[in-house]
Design an enzyme around this catalytic site. Structure first.
Site, PDB file in Angstrom:
ATOM      1  N   HIS A 184      -8.312   1.210  -4.202  1.00 19.50           N
ATOM      2  CA  HIS A 184      -9.258   0.962  -3.107  1.00 19.50           C
ATOM      3  C   HIS A 184      -9.946   2.279  -2.769  1.00 19.50           C
ATOM      4  CE1 HIS A 184      -9.646  -0.300   1.445  1.00 19.50           C
ATOM      5  NE2 HIS A 184     -10.815  -0.145   0.866  1.00 19.50           N
ATOM      6  N   ASP A 228      -6.764  -6.528   4.033  1.00 18.49           N
ATOM      7  CA  ASP A 228      -6.144  -5.199   4.090  1.00 18.49           C
ATOM      8  C   ASP A 228      -6.231  -4.628   5.502  1.00 18.49           C
ATOM      9  OD1 ASP A 228      -5.248  -2.635   3.596  1.00 18.49           O
ATOM     10  OD2 ASP A 228      -6.903  -2.068   2.279  1.00 18.49           O
ATOM     11  N   MET A 284      -9.048   8.178  -0.072  1.00 19.55           N
ATOM     12  CA  MET A 284      -9.911   8.519   1.073  1.00 19.55           C
ATOM     13  C   MET A 284     -10.437   9.937   0.900  1.00 19.55           C
ATOM     14  SD  MET A 284      -7.473   7.124   4.103  1.00 19.55           S
ATOM     15  CE  MET A 284      -6.821   5.454   4.101  1.00 19.55           C
ATOM     16  N   SER A 322       0.842  -1.198   0.000  1.00 27.00           N
ATOM     17  CA  SER A 322       0.000   0.000   0.000  1.00 27.00           C
ATOM     18  C   SER A 322       0.874   1.244   0.000  1.00 27.00           C
ATOM     19  CB  SER A 322      -0.899   0.013   1.231  1.00 27.00           C
ATOM     20  OG  SER A 322      -1.483   1.299   1.340  1.00 27.00           O
ATOM     21  N   MET A 370     -12.184   4.452  -0.717  1.00 27.78           N
ATOM     22  CA  MET A 370     -12.862   4.668   0.564  1.00 27.78           C
ATOM     23  C   MET A 370     -13.552   6.016   0.472  1.00 27.78           C
ATOM     24  SD  MET A 370      -9.802   3.127   2.868  1.00 27.78           S
ATOM     25  CE  MET A 370      -8.665   3.253   1.495  1.00 27.78           C
ATOM     26  N   ASP A 398      -4.751   3.690  -2.034  1.00 23.79           N
ATOM     27  CA  ASP A 398      -5.850   3.989  -1.109  1.00 23.79           C
ATOM     28  C   ASP A 398      -6.368   5.406  -1.294  1.00 23.79           C
ATOM     29  OD1 ASP A 398      -6.121   1.616   0.626  1.00 23.79           O
ATOM     30  OD2 ASP A 398      -4.023   2.021   1.099  1.00 23.79           O
ATOM     31  N   MET A 424     -11.757  -6.116   5.024  1.00 31.09           N
ATOM     32  CA  MET A 424     -10.999  -5.154   5.840  1.00 31.09           C
ATOM     33  C   MET A 424     -10.676  -5.785   7.189  1.00 31.09           C
ATOM     34  SD  MET A 424     -10.397  -2.416   4.067  1.00 31.09           S
ATOM     35  CE  MET A 424      -9.522  -1.642   5.427  1.00 31.09           C
ATOM     36  N   HIS A 460      -1.127  -1.202  -4.331  1.00 32.56           N
ATOM     37  CA  HIS A 460      -2.403  -0.912  -3.677  1.00 32.56           C
ATOM     38  C   HIS A 460      -2.479   0.603  -3.451  1.00 32.56           C
ATOM     39  CE1 HIS A 460      -5.974  -1.992  -1.307  1.00 32.56           C
ATOM     40  NE2 HIS A 460      -5.590  -1.066  -0.432  1.00 32.56           N
TER      41      HIS A 460
END
Ligand code: DX5
Ligand code: ZN
Length: 216
Positions: free
Chosen positions: A66, A175, A37, A8, A68, A35, A137, A33
């Site tokens: 990913h 994850d 957000m 990540s 979020m 992320d 998760m 990966h």
């Protein structure tokens, strides 16, 4: 099949992002990966399209994005254009999950759904056959470096059982709080993709940390 490793980049050094991308390129890692957000779905903001495009410019491995974020439908096409190879949306953020998954596939991306620690695996029963991957998760999303939640082992096994008949090729990603101490047990429980942030980038030798996660 051997399990995959997805470091990540949230835990990488953003001031030396290209260096850390090259490190992952040269390592035994399989994916990046990424992320995203939004400060709404999770109480933290990470990065958006310009950074993903910059990552894509140097990454020689697929981008596992990913999301979020609330209402991800608004931005699926933009994530594809920024370089996403696979897109994970959260079950908790998608009231029309079936439609969302179809759109991701029509864009030419692998489609994946993440479930939070308190979301039952059984909620995926009517969508699991359509997915390339489920992300379980093992921490509450929003931050790197959190403590692994032990109940995750049970949930991984539940996903495997749920997919056995309708989608035996489904990938199962885990994850949050993944390290060499729990990785073997996670794969044994059913995980086929291990995401690792701090355990890779806080290690004195990140390539070695990746290699250790790959060869359990
Ligand atoms: C958490 C993110 C994770 C995070 C994992 O919300 O989805 O991908 O980067 O970090 P570690 O491996 O440090 O728990
Ligand atoms: Zn993640």
């Amino acid at each position: 099949m051997h399990h995959l490793i997805a470091p990540s980049l949230l835990a990488s050094d953003f001031a030396n992002l290209q260096r850390d991308i090259e490190l992952v390129n040269a390592s035994e890692a399989d994916w990046f990966h990424v992320d995203v957000m939004d400060g709404m779905f999770v109480p933290n903001i990470s990065f958006g399209f310009p950074v993903i495009k910059a990552i894509k410019k140097h990454a020689q491995k697929p981008l596992d994005v990913h999301l979020m974020i609330v209402d991800p439908d608004r931005y699926l096409k933009d994530f594809k254009e920024a370089g996403a190879d696979s897109i994970t949306v959260h079950y908790e953020a998608c009231p029309h999950l079936h439609r969302t998954i179809q759109v991701i596939k029509q864009l030419g991306c692998k489609a994946s759904v993440a479930i939070n620690p308190a979301t039952p695996v059984a909620n995926l029963v009517d969508i699991i056959a359509d997915l390339d991957m489920v992300l379980v998760m093992s921490v509450n999303p929003g931050f790197g470096g959190q403590k692994f939640i032990e109940h995750t082992f049970t949930k991984l096994a539940q996903v495997k059982t749920l997919a056995a008949n309708t989608n035996p090729d489904l990938k199962i990603e885990v994850d949050g709080g993944v390290d060499t101490g729990n990785a073997a047990k996670l794969v044994e429980a059913g995980a086929s993709v291990l995401v690792a942030g701090s355990s890779v980038f806080s290690a004195s030798d990140p390539s070695l940390a990746i290699s250790q996660l790959k060869h359990l």
